[in-house]
Scaffold this active site. Structure first.
Site, short mmCIF file in Angstrom:
data_model
loop_
_atom_site.label_atom_id
_atom_site.label_comp_id
_atom_site.label_asym_id
_atom_site.label_seq_id
_atom_site.Cartn_x
_atom_site.Cartn_y
_atom_site.Cartn_z
N LYS A 83 -15.57 -2.68 -13.27
CA LYS A 83 -14.52 -1.84 -13.87
C LYS A 83 -14.49 -2.09 -15.37
O LYS A 83 -14.38 -3.24 -15.82
CB LYS A 83 -13.18 -2.27 -13.28
CG LYS A 83 -12.39 -1.19 -12.60
CD LYS A 83 -11.14 -1.84 -12.07
CE LYS A 83 -10.19 -0.83 -11.53
NZ LYS A 83 -8.95 -1.47 -11.08
C1 E4P Z 1 -6.46 0.82 -10.11
O1 E4P Z 1 -7.61 0.49 -9.89
C2 E4P Z 1 -5.39 -0.10 -10.49
O2 E4P Z 1 -5.66 -1.37 -9.96
C3 E4P Z 1 -4.03 0.26 -9.96
O3 E4P Z 1 -4.07 1.42 -9.16
C4 E4P Z 1 -2.94 0.20 -10.96
O4 E4P Z 1 -1.74 0.55 -10.34
P1 E4P Z 1 -0.30 0.20 -10.96
O5 E4P Z 1 0.04 1.25 -11.96
O6 E4P Z 1 0.63 0.27 -9.76
O7 E4P Z 1 -0.40 -1.17 -11.54
#
Ligand code: E4P
Length: 220
Positions: A83
C-alpha cells in the site's frame, strides 16, 4: 463483489476466514498500532490464514524508500499487496513496484482525478475512502460512481476499485449497486451484513412452532 476485511486483528481474521466469505485483508499503520504487535509477525500470521491479497502499507514518503520498503514487505508472501499513499512519490513508487511484479494498492484516494492517476500508474487497486468523505459532508459514494464511470470508459485501466473507510452495511450495498470491485469492511460491519430483525423474529417463531410439534428431524 469481493470482500476484504479491514483489520490487523488475527483472531477476527481467522474467525471471518472460516466463513469462506473472505477474499483478502487490508491493514494500515493505525490498525497495526491498535494490535500492539510486531508488524512482520502480524503480516506473517495473516498471510498464513488468507490466500487473497493482504495489504501492508509503507511508512516512507519518498519514492526510493517506499520502493525499498515495498520490496521488503513483498518478500513476506506472494499475496502481499504493498500500500502506498496517493502522493506524487507514491505514484512513482507504484509504477516501479508494479513493474517489478509487486501488487500495489494506492490508498488515501479522495477524488476522481487521483483515481485516474492511480490507474495510469498501473495500480492493482485504488482505495477511495468513502466514510472519511461522508465525515466532512461530501458524498463518498458519489466518488465511487465517478471512478466506476471513468474506469469503464478506458478498458486498458485494469485497476480494481477497493471501497475503503466503510462504516455501515449501506456503504457495502451501495458499492455493490455501483459495481465497485471490492469492499474492505471492518469486522463488526461485515457481521452486520447478515443481520435483520425480521430474520431473528421469524426464526424465533419457526423454532417455537417446530418445538410445539414435538418432532425431531434426526429421530425419524
Ligand atoms: C483502507 O484500506 C483503510 O484501512 C480503511 O478503510 C480506513 O478506514 P477508516 O476511515 O475507518 O480509518
Amino acid at each position: 463483489m469481493k470482500f476484504f476485511v479491514d483489520t490487523a486483528d488475527i483472531d477476527e481474521i481467522r474467525d471471518l476466514a472460516a466463513t469462506g466469505l473472505l477474499d483478502g485483508v487490508t491493514t494500515n499503520p493505525s490498525l497495526v498500532a491498535k494490535t500492539g504487535r510486531d508488524f512482520f509477525e502480524v503480516l506473517n500470521d495473516i498471510c498464513a490464514v488468507v490466500d487473497g491479497p493482504v495489504s501492508a502499507e509503507v511508512a516512507a514518503t519518498d519514492v526510493d524508500a517506499m520502493v525499498t520498503e515495498g520490496r521488503k514487505l513483498a518478500e513476506i508472501a506472494d499475496n502481499i499487496t504493498v500500500k502506498v499513499p496517493l502522493i506524487w512519490d507514491g505514484l512513482k513508487a507504484c509504477r516501479a513496484l508494479t513493474q517489478a511484479g509487486v501488487l500495489v494498492n494506492v490508498t488515501l484516494c479522495f477524488s476522481p482525478s487521483q483515481a485516474v492517476l492511480a490507474a495510469k500508474a498501473g495500480a492493482s487497486f485504488v482505495s477511495p475512502f468513502v466514510g472519511r468523505l461522508d465525515d466532512i459532508s461530501h458524498d463518498g459514494m458519489e466518488l465511487i460512481e465517478d471512478i466506476r464511470t471513468i474506469y469503464d470508459n478506458y478498458p486498458n485501466f485494469t485497476t480494481e476499485i477497493l471501497v475503503a473507510s466503510v462504516r455501515h452495511p449501506g456503504h457495502v450495498v451501495e458499492a455493490a449497486r455501483l459495481g465497485a470491485d471490492i469492499c474492505t469492511i471492518p469486522p463488526d460491519v461485515l457481521r452486520l451484513l447478515a443481520k435483520h430483525p425480521l430474520t431473528d423474529r421469524g426464526l424465533e417463531t419457526f423454532l417455537n412452532d417446530w418445538q410445539s410439534t414435538g418432532q425431531s428431524i434426526l429421530k425419524t
